[in-house]
Design an enzyme around this catalytic site. Sequence first.
Site, short mmCIF file in Angstrom:
data_model
loop_
_atom_site.label_atom_id
_atom_site.label_comp_id
_atom_site.label_asym_id
_atom_site.label_seq_id
_atom_site.Cartn_x
_atom_site.Cartn_y
_atom_site.Cartn_z
N HIS A 197 -7.08 -5.70 11.33
CA HIS A 197 -6.56 -6.44 9.75
C HIS A 197 -7.32 -7.60 9.50
O HIS A 197 -7.12 -7.85 7.86
CB HIS A 197 -5.22 -6.57 10.53
CG HIS A 197 -4.68 -5.36 10.04
ND1 HIS A 197 -4.08 -5.23 9.46
CD2 HIS A 197 -4.34 -3.43 11.45
CE1 HIS A 197 -3.28 -3.61 9.15
NE2 HIS A 197 -3.31 -2.92 10.44
N GLU A 441 -0.44 10.17 8.34
CA GLU A 441 -1.32 9.38 9.73
C GLU A 441 -1.17 9.54 10.99
O GLU A 441 -2.06 9.05 11.84
CB GLU A 441 -0.21 8.22 10.01
CG GLU A 441 -1.03 7.05 7.78
CD GLU A 441 -0.21 5.67 8.11
OE1 GLU A 441 -1.28 5.22 8.33
OE2 GLU A 441 0.99 5.67 8.86
N ASP A 465 -5.32 5.08 10.73
CA ASP A 465 -4.60 5.78 11.78
C ASP A 465 -4.54 7.40 11.50
O ASP A 465 -5.15 7.56 12.93
CB ASP A 465 -3.20 5.28 11.33
CG ASP A 465 -2.74 3.91 12.00
OD1 ASP A 465 -3.50 3.06 12.68
OD2 ASP A 465 -2.27 3.09 11.12
N CYS A 512 -5.73 6.30 1.26
CA CYS A 512 -5.12 4.91 0.94
C CYS A 512 -6.22 4.25 2.41
O CYS A 512 -5.37 3.09 2.36
CB CYS A 512 -3.52 4.51 0.21
SG CYS A 512 -2.70 4.58 1.95
C1 PEP Z 1 -3.85 3.74 7.11
O1 PEP Z 1 -3.57 3.83 8.43
O2 PEP Z 1 -5.09 4.38 6.63
C2 PEP Z 1 -3.17 2.68 6.04
C3 PEP Z 1 -2.94 2.50 4.86
O3 PEP Z 1 -2.44 1.91 6.73
P1 PEP Z 1 -2.67 0.63 7.71
O4 PEP Z 1 -4.28 0.35 7.19
O5 PEP Z 1 -2.06 -0.68 6.92
O6 PEP Z 1 -2.45 0.87 9.27
MG MG Z 2 -1.30 2.76 9.35
#
Ligand code: PEP
Ligand code: MG
Length: 594
Positions: A197, A441, A465, A512
């Site tokens: 993150h 995911e 994920d 995404c």
């Molecule tokens: C992902 O898991 O690719 C995603 C876009 O969600 P996050 O990165 O917020 O878990």
């Molecule tokens: Mg995710």
Amino acid sequence: MSSSHSTTIAGLATARGYAAGPVFIYRGGGEIPIPEYVIGHGQESSEILRLHRAIADVKRDLEGLISVLKERSGREDVRVFECHLMLLEDETLRNETVGYINDERLNAEAAVKRTIEGARAQFGRMNDPYFRERVRDIDDIERRLLKALTGYDRNPAAELKTPSIIVADDLTPSETVQLPRDLVLGFATNGGSTTSHVALLARALALPAVCGLGDITRRVSPGEIVLLDGTNGAVTINPSDDVRRQFEELVRRQREIAVEASTGAPAGTLKDGGEVLIYANIHPGIPLAGITEYGARGIGLYRSEYLWLNRETEPTEDEQFEAYKRAVIYAGKIRDGASANIRVLDIGGDKLVRGISTKEANPFLGNRSIRYLLSHRDVMRRQLRAILRAAAFGKVKMMYPMVSCIEELREAATVLEEVKRELDETGIPFGRDVSVGVMIEVPAAALNADEFARYVDFFSIGTNDLVQYTMAADRGNDSVAYLYQPMNPAVLRLIRETVAAAKRHGIQVSVCGESAADPIVGIYWASLGVDVLSMSSTYIPVISKVLANLTRADLDEYAKVPDTMPQGSTAQEIFNACQEWMLKKLPDLQDVFL
Ligand code: PEP
Ligand code: MG
């Protein structure tokens, strides 16, 4: 003049960009340091008084919290905190603690720890799951009491006074959001990875970051000037004049690419006029203006959980509504019909929220995301209401994260219908035509994509994920980063299947995850027929530049590259073949692919 002993440390290129500046070493809050000692004879009563004062402080905090929560009807959290209050007032526990102070002359902190350890063991042994669950409440009470006794509430970010490069072991999402943005030039961390993150935040803020540097915290001193190269993944300590000059050249080249992209055709336009939509990934707290600057054509992922981070209580429905409304109105201004794709609360895993997240043995496999919402219907209802109300102001898409099975989709649809009915009955304006999507995911979701497609309007593949769960490798752990392979044949198979299922059912499919922003991997997703690539906005110019030099026929050819590889090829070999194809096709862009 700088000396000639310039040293460059290689790490993971986590967030593009360059920065030069002084080091700020961030030492995280971590565990509360507990002083444990034997008190002098005759000090018992003052120690007991300290204990009683701490209990009174915690009681006041809890009562305050409960009265705030009670203003909203039907909150189950109220019951949780009322239970904390009861434990705090429990005579047996209190007498036991006083006993340790009187009889063993333990200081108050040690006495609290001793009492709580006993209670924890007692509750933990119980057969009834309800009582076993109370262990978490006991942990919470212990933490509150120790905080009150030690006065420990350090916020390391408060010491940051001048614009600096943040050097840390690793940063949690809540630590990252506490940093004053205007004083952060970039991040360099010992641990972490490209999808952790801190990486996402750096990208969203258009700040460079390098993770996985090993022991950078020990190799630099506070205030020393370093060069941070997030594009190539390097930190240079004690730079020579030559190295500084090369660094300035890199900065200039990056600026050129961004300027070219912002003045050309809309992001994602192919050489033959076709297009792949390029959207931005954002979260609350990030200035929205940044996304159009880089050419985003919509908001492909709005990480709503950031409204929850860094606070103890849930944001109210109105607070949420205002935040979503801002994003929806902003998306509408980018171009006619552009949508904001709001993802519902995705907490758990590494996104832990104070006051909400509970301790779990395996948080990445625990009660997170949609699972959390379905087990906390009030929270879910409030969020859905806020999203639907925001949809009265523009085009909204909404998606559910971490869905593993059809039951979750069905249940979510039922809650959504109930919320719509509620809004209708009370005459509150809301948008009726919100399209509903699911994030792919979890491998089970990819494998069941054909079934999932019957329940939703679109898919959004979250590769951050999906790769983690397919490879069973923590996305934030640099020691297993070698397993984090978006081009592993298993991942490719799941993504191909998902895209094919979307096409069969005529629904939109986007990616995404951060891999969408990789010029080799993201373009590969586009070649498979993905309609939207959504990424941190700073990455848009580079991806757009690559797409602008390719036709749909080129993409079709590129899609076949992995199939030309011998059976048993590794992820790295597949990646290398794709890279070779790109270098041959677009030799002028080799900087981008190497
Ligand atoms: C992902 O898991 O690719 C995603 C876009 O969600 P996050 O990165 O917020 O878990
Ligand atoms: Mg995710």
